[in-house]
Scaffold this active site. Structure first.
Site, PDB file in Angstrom:
ATOM      1  N   ILE A   1       0.362   7.908  18.690  1.00 19.83           N
ATOM      2  CA  ILE A   1      -0.233   7.895  20.625  1.00 19.83           C
ATOM      3  C   ILE A   1       0.357   6.465  20.620  1.00 19.83           C
ATOM      4  O   ILE A   1      -0.467   5.299  20.462  1.00 19.83           O
ATOM      5  CB  ILE A   1      -0.677   8.390  21.052  1.00 19.83           C
TER       6      ILE A   1
ATOM      7  N   GLY B   1       0.955  -0.719  -0.155  1.00 23.17           N
ATOM      8  CA  GLY B   1       0.433  -0.537   0.052  1.00 23.17           C
ATOM      9  C   GLY B   1       0.743   1.323  -0.337  1.00 23.17           C
ATOM     10  O   GLY B   1       1.355   1.428   1.030  1.00 23.17           O
TER      11      GLY B   1
ATOM     12  N   LYS C   1     -10.954  -0.507  18.154  1.00 25.28           N
ATOM     13  CA  LYS C   1      -9.638  -0.284  18.920  1.00 25.28           C
ATOM     14  C   LYS C   1      -9.829  -0.536  20.550  1.00 25.28           C
ATOM     15  O   LYS C   1      -8.772  -1.160  20.815  1.00 25.28           O
ATOM     16  CB  LYS C   1      -9.642   1.096  19.405  1.00 25.28           C
TER      17      LYS C   1
ATOM     18  N   GLY D   1     -12.049  17.054   4.950  1.00 24.13           N
ATOM     19  CA  GLY D   1     -11.210  15.584   4.971  1.00 24.13           C
ATOM     20  C   GLY D   1     -10.841  14.623   6.154  1.00 24.13           C
ATOM     21  O   GLY D   1     -10.534  13.605   6.092  1.00 24.13           O
TER      22      GLY D   1
END
Length: 426
Positions: free
Chosen positions: A136, A10, A205, A187
């Site tokens: 993070i 990718g 997550k 965006g």
């Protein structure tokens, strides 16, 4: 100088960031680690879309097997997204004994346990720091720095799109639909925002955080999820008047016995809490531990370079393993049998907002029946329905089971209409 050869799957936003950091930070990498890193092959769907700055820098392939079966490739980086094809690629990498770094939260949430097992059987690493909260380093902190602590809770603002929307609604009093259009124009939100605004992105997550922080493999279907589509400017303003700020949180808590409960939902956060200050597209994770106390991690949760930076951290860790010839330890090695907290044990204060027929005597007996006591309440004019008024209250501590029963009984009462219910976080 030794060179570590990379196969990159990718070259979109994150893939371009990975290639750019590798190219621009060679001197630091060489000085710090004693080897250099080089992207040799890149898998793309359309070679014509490769940015001009990268043309001629590496070999472009359209068949992933050209990367997986190349003995010169030391490590594979997957930044394509999606699930089925990405899973096929990772399985091929492990079959060919190649370690993998991925930023793919959807894949890891759905198949992380199985892919970890395959990587272990192949004797290679699988790392995915960038799958949660972008730049993070929360997974590494939970896995390493906090490994010796007993965590009591992990709570996060894990989706920048929803945080941007709620921030604008809070600061400007704007309507959800209006701010969503602005987020799409900037965006921050996709044309189809479902994954973000319905809480699904945060859910994936949370599943990963459950594994890393508590060793629990929690099926996504088990975790209650509520998005932000129904959040109104009126609720946000009422909450502000009581010193509360609306945030979409992924929250995991545990009991003394090691049982856990996780959810994704809009919460009202006290203005004195650090998470209340996390605005716009930023992310943050707040942990509570027996030994460490409270810790807060803050930063960009998405974007080309923050996410690519997390990918590079994993990549360089694996390169060090290869250089030293050590057998890798699974990134998600911590395993505990899943024990789900009873809904009677999960407790929080709650904000509720309902419409009530004037002169109705239904609410007080209902609260008494369920053992729900109010800290404060307010009657406000109803916005449209003649003969009705609005009632807003904040409860003392109640259980999740009480909350659910309260919602069900209000829905069944023809003199009450439930408008919203949110947990509170002090």
């Amino acid at each position: 100088m030794k060179i570590k050869h990379i196969g990159l799957l990718g070259l979109g936003t994150v893939g371009s960031g990975v290639a750019r950091i590798i190219r621009d930070h060679q001197e630091k990498i060489q000085n710090q680690f004693g080897f250099s890193v080089q992207v040799d092959k890149v898998l793309v769907r359309d070679p014509k879309k490769i940015p001009e700055e990268f043309r001629g820098s590496f070999t472009v392939v359209s068949d992933y097997r050209e990367i997986m079966e190349d003995p010169a490739i030391d490590l594979v980086v997957e930044v394509m997204g999606g699930i089925d094809f990405a899973k096929e690629c990772l399985e091929a990498a492990f079959f060919n004994h190649k370690p993998v770094v991925t930023a793919n939260k959807d894949l890891i949430a759905a198949y992380g346990k199985d892919l970890t097992r395959q990587a272990e059987e192949a004797g290679v690493s699988l790392r995915y720091e960038a799958s949660v909260a972008g730049g993070i380093p929360i997974l590494r902190a939970l896995r390493e720095s906090l490994a010796g602590d007993k965590l009591e809770s992990v709570t996060g603002i894990l989706n920048g799109t929803t945080n941007f929307i709620l921030t604008k609604m809070t600061q400007e009093g704007a309507d959800y639909a209006e701010v969503l259009k602005e987020a799409q124009a900037l965006g921050f939100a996709e044309a189809d925002p479902t994954s973000d605004v319905d809480g699904l992105d945060a859910l994936r997550k949370v599943v990963i955080l459950c594994k890393i922080a508590f060793g629990a493999d929690v099926p996504m279907a088990k975790i209650p999820v509520q998005g932000i589509r129904e959040v109104t400017p009126q609720d946000i303003q009422l909450a502000k008047d009581w010193g509360l700020v609306m945030k979409l949180l992924g929250r995991i808590q545990t009991s003394e016995q090691g049982e856990i409960f996780a959810e994704v939902a809009p919460f009202l956060v006290a203005k004195g809490h650090p998470l209340s200050q996390v605005d716009h597209e930023m992310n943050s994770i707040y942990t509570q531990g027996k030994a460490s106390g409270t810790l807060m991690f803050y930063g960009a949760g998405a974007g080309e370079l923050p996410t690519a930076s997390a990918v590079l951290g994993d990549l360089l860790t694996i390169c060090q393993e290869l250089e030293q010839g050590v057998r890798p330890v699974a990134f998600a090695r911590y395993e505990q049998e899943l024990a789900w907290m009873s809904e009677d044990e999960v407790q929080a204060r709650h904000f509720f907002h309902l419409a009530m027929a004037k002169d109705s005597q239904s609410l007080t007996p209902l609260l008494d029946q369920l053992g729900i006591h109010l800290e404060k309440s307010l009657v406000v004019p109803h916005d449209s329905k003649e003969g009705w008024t609005d009632f807003v209250g904040i409860t003392e501590l109640i259980s999740y089971a009480q909350r659910q029963e309260f919602m069900a009984k209000v829905e069944a009462c023809d003199q009450l209409v439930l408008r919203s219910v949110y947990g509170l976080m002090d």
